[in-house]
Design a protein around this motif. Sequence first.
Motif, mmCIF file in Angstrom:
data_model
loop_
_atom_site.group_PDB
_atom_site.id
_atom_site.type_symbol
_atom_site.label_atom_id
_atom_site.label_comp_id
_atom_site.label_asym_id
_atom_site.label_seq_id
_atom_site.Cartn_x
_atom_site.Cartn_y
_atom_site.Cartn_z
ATOM 1 N N THR A 73 -9.520 3.947 -0.198
ATOM 2 C CA THR A 73 -9.646 4.347 -1.600
ATOM 3 C C THR A 73 -10.085 5.799 -1.652
ATOM 4 N N PRO A 78 -10.217 -7.144 0.359
ATOM 5 C CA PRO A 78 -10.318 -5.753 0.801
ATOM 6 C C PRO A 78 -11.760 -5.321 1.072
ATOM 7 N N SER A 81 -12.409 2.412 3.142
ATOM 8 C CA SER A 81 -12.166 1.709 1.891
ATOM 9 C C SER A 81 -10.712 1.795 1.445
ATOM 10 N N ARG A 123 0.015 5.780 -3.448
ATOM 11 C CA ARG A 123 0.754 4.512 -3.362
ATOM 12 C C ARG A 123 1.577 4.449 -2.086
ATOM 13 N N HIS A 139 -5.822 3.469 -2.730
ATOM 14 C CA HIS A 139 -6.139 3.179 -4.119
ATOM 15 C C HIS A 139 -6.870 4.367 -4.729
ATOM 16 N N VAL A 140 -6.722 4.518 -6.029
ATOM 17 C CA VAL A 140 -7.242 5.723 -6.678
ATOM 18 C C VAL A 140 -8.278 5.387 -7.749
ATOM 19 N N LEU A 141 -9.474 5.826 -7.516
ATOM 20 C CA LEU A 141 -10.521 5.697 -8.530
ATOM 21 C C LEU A 141 -10.556 6.978 -9.332
ATOM 22 N N ILE A 142 -10.713 6.849 -10.628
ATOM 23 C CA ILE A 142 -10.718 8.049 -11.447
ATOM 24 C C ILE A 142 -12.057 8.206 -12.161
ATOM 25 N N GLY A 196 -20.153 5.243 0.541
ATOM 26 C CA GLY A 196 -18.978 4.848 1.288
ATOM 27 C C GLY A 196 -17.923 4.178 0.427
ATOM 28 N N ARG A 197 -18.092 4.344 -0.871
ATOM 29 C CA ARG A 197 -17.133 3.717 -1.777
ATOM 30 C C ARG A 197 -15.737 4.278 -1.574
ATOM 31 N N VAL A 198 -15.663 5.552 -1.250
ATOM 32 C CA VAL A 198 -14.354 6.185 -1.074
ATOM 33 C C VAL A 198 -14.274 6.902 0.270
#
Lengths: 336, 336
Positions: B58, B46, B56, B83, B88-91, B111-113
Amino acid sequence: MKLLAKELQLSVSTVSKVFTDSHEISEQTKQKVLALAKKLNYVPNPYASSLRKRKSKTIAVVLPEVADSFFSMAINGIESIAREKGYHVLIYLTHEQMEREQAILSDFQSGRVDGVLISISNETTNDEHIIDMMQRGIPVVFFDRVCEETATTRITTNDRESGQLAAQHLIDQGCRNIAYLTISGSLSISRNRLAGVKQALTAHRTPFNERNLVMCTDNEEENLRIIKELLQRKDRPDGIIASVEKLTAAVYLACKELKIAIPGKLKVISFSNQTTAPILNPSLTTITQPAFAMGKLAAEVLFNSLKKTNVTLKAETVVVPSALVVRESTTGRDLG
Amino acid sequence: MKLLAKELQLSVSTVSKVFTDSHEISEQTKQKVLALAKKLNYVPNPYASSLRKRKSKTIAVVLPEVADSFFSMAINGIESIAREKGYHVLIYLTHEQMEREQAILSDFQSGRVDGVLISISNETTNDEHIIDMMQRGIPVVFFDRVCEETATTRITTNDRESGQLAAQHLIDQGCRNIAYLTISGSLSISRNRLAGVKQALTAHRTPFNERNLVMCTDNEEENLRIIKELLQRKDRPDGIIASVEKLTAAVYLACKELKIAIPGKLKVISFSNQTTAPILNPSLTTITQPAFAMGKLAAEVLFNSLKKTNVTLKAETVVVPSALVVRESTTGRDLG
DNA sequence: CATTTCCCCGCAACCGGTTTCGTAAATAAA
DNA sequence: TTTATTTACGAAACCGGTTGCGGGGAAATG
């Protein structure tokens, strides 16, 4: 980064080395680069880095759900130390379905995460998908709901002893006919708690009556129906052990509807981390699990193994003990 | 992927195109590639993909904490649709500290998310860090705890009306001296709820007494002390509105210690999503927020904007109404 | 002064997919 | 049959950092 390099008359590699804090770069240059980076609000692209380094600095937390307090607190514990170590946390919910669990884990083959913390769904009966992942080099740490056969580290609480303690406490309070409420027959935590209960009962020459093993669902109303049925039996129990937090409400409501006095006619103890336990009617005796500590510990163990390369996690079970907090629902007295 | 290509006598580009489901590839070749991929349990990296595509897949969810039921349920809502959309979920948790919130958001410059869902900390007094991020092209959707001035979509509940409804209900039940408990003076939700309360009181010619605005902390024991002090005043309130779930326990405990009967001497209503509300002693009248729906909606709005390119989110507030659930703590009667 | 050592830094390949563009073969149109 | 078009695939550049290696210059050594 190119921009930074051009601006400062340096090469990209030099700039890159600044960010990895390489010894090859003079303090002076580092300062210059970092200063400009701060000014421009520049942050290196994590995915480029992940790609090259084959490390994502990300872990996955796979949970059945975040409905009850246990997993909420566990997330707090996990996040707290992930942040400390500079890791990012992806969260996935299985909704208690093994199929989803498998789908989620299979995605991790991609290298998306460096490691996984998991609490398995109550549908999960085999660990092939987990072993598969481990074999691809992704370390796994179980917490709370573990696979006892899988060769990796497991963080649990002392489920068996807790079950025993709960039953013992009810016996001490005069119960002679104790029911055990659960939502899964396969989950190790449930089995272990039940084993503890049985052990305590057997020790007192009042073996567990299998009819008192009550299987609940994840449907509130159905649980209410099931529990009401239990409480309307001729030989209805005089003590109930709820092995999951969310069954508490159903028990209380059933008693309310049937006008059964707690703890007068029925004593209740629950595995629960609810902060409202002390202000329930009556206040609820609980086995309180160290949710935060377990999450934190699981994360620590995982990060520890991530530091070193090529170390497989020890196949051991680390136990963080739960605590019995006695309140009115089993005694009639409030002990704080 | 190289391996797949070699194995099938194809080029990497062809294989890649299979995974992006390109029309350039014949059905026949697709099947062959996918079959082998499945056999080898291959999943594309990914991060390589993110790097090239600058996406991403994400999102980040930034929360003050996951202690109470509201955020737990919101996470469920968010995850459910993430989902569904393949995200994808970053918390991330701010622990109510603006500094952490800033640090977390500044990382997203990388640019991570692709987008952010955020419920701000109660320390957050300005929105520079948020605007900064938006200007870098990362869309933000607020939910629950919003910045009212920031030009993006906000998902809230009808805080003001709910406050009004709560106060009105207490007035209807005969309260004439109503106190409002909060943990923040700056948070819009708290301000709005208070505004609603004041409006209801003013409408009944019993303006809000500023001494009844009680500021609590995030320390359980201190809150207990503060509330006990409130309840020991000469002109102690006959009604309490707790604007946050976690203040409920302190109120109940204070009453217990001071032997103040609920609802006899004091009526209590709380903004809460606790599932234990019906089984408290007495059962708790609540304003119940649509946590799951709000999380879900926030995620939907965000994903919607992510689909299209270069669309900035409308600066609007979407309101999902809360519900007043009347129980014993304000009436003495249990209405279910 | 010649030579060695060390310190800094640049060059270029690389991580693993994605995408543009070009092309050969197959099919359609003229 | 010739030309135009479509289909199916490959070559190579690219995304944005990382890293092994090589080299220039300054300081140290002989």
